[in-house]
Design a protein around this motif. Sequence first.
Motif, PDB file in Angstrom:
ATOM      1  N   ALA A 578       0.814  -1.209   0.000  1.00 36.07           N
ATOM      2  CA  ALA A 578       0.000   0.000   0.000  1.00 36.07           C
ATOM      3  C   ALA A 578       0.851   1.264   0.000  1.00 36.07           C
ATOM      4  O   ALA A 578       0.399   2.328  -0.436  1.00 36.07           O
ATOM      5  CB  ALA A 578      -0.937  -0.011   1.214  1.00 36.07           C
ATOM      6  N   ARG A 579       2.083   1.135   0.477  1.00 38.17           N
ATOM      7  CA  ARG A 579       2.981   2.278   0.526  1.00 38.17           C
ATOM      8  C   ARG A 579       3.939   2.288  -0.661  1.00 38.17           C
ATOM      9  O   ARG A 579       4.935   3.016  -0.660  1.00 38.17           O
ATOM     10  CB  ARG A 579       3.761   2.261   1.847  1.00 38.17           C
ATOM     11  N   GLY A 580       3.657   1.441  -1.650  1.00 41.20           N
ATOM     12  CA  GLY A 580       4.501   1.391  -2.829  1.00 41.20           C
ATOM     13  C   GLY A 580       5.833   0.719  -2.602  1.00 41.20           C
ATOM     14  O   GLY A 580       6.792   0.958  -3.348  1.00 41.20           O
ATOM     15  N   GLN A 581       5.901  -0.142  -1.564  1.00 38.45           N
ATOM     16  CA  GLN A 581       7.161  -0.820  -1.229  1.00 38.45           C
ATOM     17  C   GLN A 581       6.991  -2.334  -1.292  1.00 38.45           C
ATOM     18  O   GLN A 581       7.512  -3.073  -0.449  1.00 38.45           O
ATOM     19  CB  GLN A 581       7.644  -0.381   0.157  1.00 38.45           C
ATOM     20  N   GLY A 582       6.280  -2.778  -2.315  1.00 42.07           N
ATOM     21  CA  GLY A 582       6.019  -4.200  -2.448  1.00 42.07           C
ATOM     22  C   GLY A 582       7.250  -5.048  -2.716  1.00 42.07           C
ATOM     23  O   GLY A 582       7.196  -6.271  -2.607  1.00 42.07           O
ATOM     24  N   ALA A 583       8.376  -4.411  -3.021  1.00 42.11           N
ATOM     25  CA  ALA A 583       9.609  -5.171  -3.277  1.00 42.11           C
ATOM     26  C   ALA A 583      10.265  -5.644  -1.986  1.00 42.11           C
ATOM     27  O   ALA A 583      11.234  -6.395  -2.024  1.00 42.11           O
ATOM     28  CB  ALA A 583      10.588  -4.308  -4.067  1.00 42.11           C
ATOM     29  N   ARG A 584       9.777  -5.187  -0.848  1.00 48.52           N
ATOM     30  CA  ARG A 584      10.341  -5.656   0.438  1.00 48.52           C
ATOM     31  C   ARG A 584       9.980  -7.134   0.622  1.00 48.52           C
ATOM     32  O   ARG A 584       8.807  -7.483   0.765  1.00 48.52           O
ATOM     33  CB  ARG A 584       9.799  -4.824   1.593  1.00 48.52           C
ATOM     34  N   ASP A 585      10.983  -7.996   0.626  1.00 54.08           N
ATOM     35  CA  ASP A 585      10.714  -9.432   0.653  1.00 54.08           C
ATOM     36  C   ASP A 585      11.660 -10.223   1.541  1.00 54.08           C
ATOM     37  O   ASP A 585      11.638 -11.453   1.527  1.00 54.08           O
ATOM     38  CB  ASP A 585      10.766  -9.993  -0.774  1.00 54.08           C
ATOM     39  N   ILE A 586      12.504  -9.524   2.314  1.00 51.86           N
ATOM     40  CA  ILE A 586      13.460 -10.236   3.175  1.00 51.86           C
ATOM     41  C   ILE A 586      12.940 -10.235   4.609  1.00 51.86           C
ATOM     42  O   ILE A 586      12.509  -9.204   5.130  1.00 51.86           O
ATOM     43  CB  ILE A 586      14.853  -9.597   3.103  1.00 51.86           C
ATOM     44  N   CYS A 587      12.995 -11.407   5.228  1.00 49.77           N
ATOM     45  CA  CYS A 587      12.583 -11.564   6.622  1.00 49.77           C
ATOM     46  C   CYS A 587      13.761 -12.088   7.422  1.00 49.77           C
ATOM     47  O   CYS A 587      14.310 -13.153   7.116  1.00 49.77           O
ATOM     48  CB  CYS A 587      11.396 -12.526   6.713  1.00 49.77           C
TER      49      CYS A 587
END
Length: 946
Positions: A578-587
């Motif tokens: 929703a904040r345009g940061q859908g590329a965040r994928d590391i946990c």
Amino acid sequence: MTYTPSDYNPYDFANRRHIGPTPDEMAAMLQAVGCDSLEQLIDQTIPADLRQSDPLTWPALSEGELLDRMRAVGAKNTIMTSLIGQGYYGTVTPPAILRNIFENPAWYTAYTPYQPEIAQGRLEALLNFQTMVSDLTGLPVANASLLDEATACAEAMVMAQRVAKSKATAFFVDENCHPQNIAVVQTRAAPLGIEVIVGAPEDCPAERVFAGLFQYPGTYGNIRDFRPQVDALHANKALAIMATDLLALTMIVEPGALGADIAVGSAQRFGVPMGYGGPHAAFIACQDGYKRSMPGRIVGVSVDARGNQAYRLSLQTREQHIRREKATSNVCTAQALLAVMASMYAVFHGPKGLRAIAERVHGLTERLYRALRVAGAQVVVKDFFDTITVEVGVGQAGILAAARAEGLNLRKIGTTHVGISLDETSDARVVMRVLRAFGIDGIPPHRGNLGFAESFLRQSDYLTHPIFHMNRAETEMMRYMRRLSDRDLALDRAMIPLGSCTMKLNAAAEMIPLSWPEFSSLHPFCPPDQAAGYAEAIFDLKAKLCEITGYDDMSMQPNSGAQGEYAGLLTIQAYHRARGQGARDICLIPMSAHGTNPASAQMCGMQVVVVKSAPNGDVDLDDFRAKAAKAGDRLAACMITYPSTHGVFEETVREVCKITHDHGGQVYIDGANLNAMVGLVKPGDIGGDVSHLNLHKTFAIPHGGGGPGMGPIGVKAHLAPFLPGHPQTGGAEGPVSGAPYGSASILLISWAYCLMMGGAGLTQATRVAILNANYIAARLRGAYDILFMGNKGRIAHECILDTRPFAEAGVTVDDIAKRLIDNGFHAPTMSWPVAGTLMVEPTESETKAEIDRFITALLAIRDEIRAVEEGEIDAKDSPLRFAPHTVEDLIADWDRAYTREAGCFPPASFRGDKYWPPVGRVDNVFGDRNLVCTCPPVESYAEAAE
């Protein structure tokens, strides 16, 4: 003599009933720990800057007041006859099963059967369940249950992708599947990059998909022959999955005969009330070649040390902890108690009884169908079992209202159709009420007609094993259920000191309302105004859980802790998108995390980066900082458990949260150890953005032989808009469970627990849980090394005993676990989070006497180990290696290097009330090499007895 009234309050539930040690016992325990007061111990255990400033203040109710409150709230629910169907049906729970299973603590307080020697009763019942499912679906292998039908569909999709030879990346879903099944599949598929194609079965693009899911019978009632679709899928190396109905399968052709590779569904209508959504046992069955990829728990048959037949969990018993982010599923439990109930329902009725129930339901539906057709109604199904759909056009609202005036809920389908599903509780009077809602008087006579083509009629036998043909007189059934429960060791017999599992009291007053029809009979999709009592209970529980945790909102939908993890990570992902940061994928996940953590992250399509542990067990802050920086704008989240999995309040937790937030990530705090925090520390105040709460741990829902309870998630305000939605209630995000509030009926247990404990009682329970654990550590120090203590030498609510040094003498952690059985105890958690250790959690509910008995057992075992270390006896000849000892050992010729007395009656065991395991040590390797997952033939029982 001056009269002084007593200040003793016998109705103080928290301090008289739930918390085990008395004030005098606590004083003695504090002396052993080396503290002057309970508050001093807490100050030495929990860093001051983490302590919450405001106490939990709501008042406590007595047991009588609680039941009065529950009656008043239950009265706000409206009991209607719900003919909504859609996977949930009225059913009759045989009173013998209600009293002897559902309401019996010997069954509902048992733990997951990881120690098979003390779980033979529930393992046999679960094997009966697997056999029942396997027979009815026509597939050779079934597991011991999943969470609900919708999540079983999602599990089957992922399983099919893993085993199908097709390289396609899309998954087909029949548009006639239940809406919640479609929605949960879509939720599960999205982060995995699976394209979901929803359409008519005849439009299934077999060449484009790795598998197809079909509802059989369909959600609108249609029964159709899926063999053309199955053949097309197989021709393209894809798999066929059928979501099906066990009662229908007593009459219609089984999925296996139609060529299905996997079948899923719910066993709810086999005697398990709807309960506004659950809990219910879902099932999954498959072809033999796919059994090693099946998610969840599978009960198998093996042998014990004497060659006698014995049951055990097979294959993927703790897959998540072994394979972690490479795990095929994060499902780590089963709906065991409900699976047991369903299996007993099948034993109670047998194949003839189940067929008779099915024929009666079908016959009533056929009469309803005929009456509607004769009256000119547009019934849009041709072949059906128990469900029909009627096209009513603009008359829909009027018919639904007329049905409600008759005390009926029908299913609203679109704007022009009405669905009607009959069930075991239906009779001719119900059918007449339905017809009156359509303006039709009378009911046609029963003719014995089939409502489907004869080609659909089942030809094969099912439930042929003798267990389903036993004498069904209630005396015999009662004795069978009693025999099984007597083989098990549950919380009603002894402490179960499992680290990170929190086997505390499940009070009778908390359990009683679950059987009341005001709560048990509601359909999860009934009109909201009929569930006002549930709404009040759920709203108040949410408010209390938010106050306890420091979160701003709570979703009650996830129906297991692992599913709560998954839902929490999905919520974080939706927030980033929703904040345009859908590329965040590391946990980022510490090495010590629960195995379900990396498995859940993998299910969400995240890349797991493992963070090292420091020598003291804490998160290695330097490694965490470096990996967070490396992830940069790809950092989605970190997952930590607090207090740590090692049983310590890490002092760097705020720094871990700050590092994560500085890099734009969100902090997920696993709620498994919340029993050390309630009233003292709020995870939402120390940096957490989201946590799941294991209500079956901290908030008193029973484990039920391995059931997952509930796993609601609490979130800070910025995440609240991204909590799971549901087709029935709306919401921007997809659902993770079949029902809007998951297994809603058991939320009542946690609500009752909070109400009777009060804020002060919950806080005192946390303090005493910490005291009990530190008391055990203090008493065992010197005999066993205690791993991982805080800076002031204190542990949280659990401690880890290091048994690795004994390996030099040939003594294993298994030997100690099995020897504890001889003392009448379930073993602590074995080899986790550190291999070769025991993690002990006594909980606040255990009395000092029971804790002392446990300490006596461990000290006596240490003496037996010392005898091996000093050469007095070889490990292979010691009672440790022969444990557990059975009655057969007691009466057999004795040629061992220790006395009968030493072997069979160790110091902590009861003499008159000793628990005798029904089998000796189970051979796990034999069971996996010779995998048998259905009831063995009756001859094998005779052979085992010889």
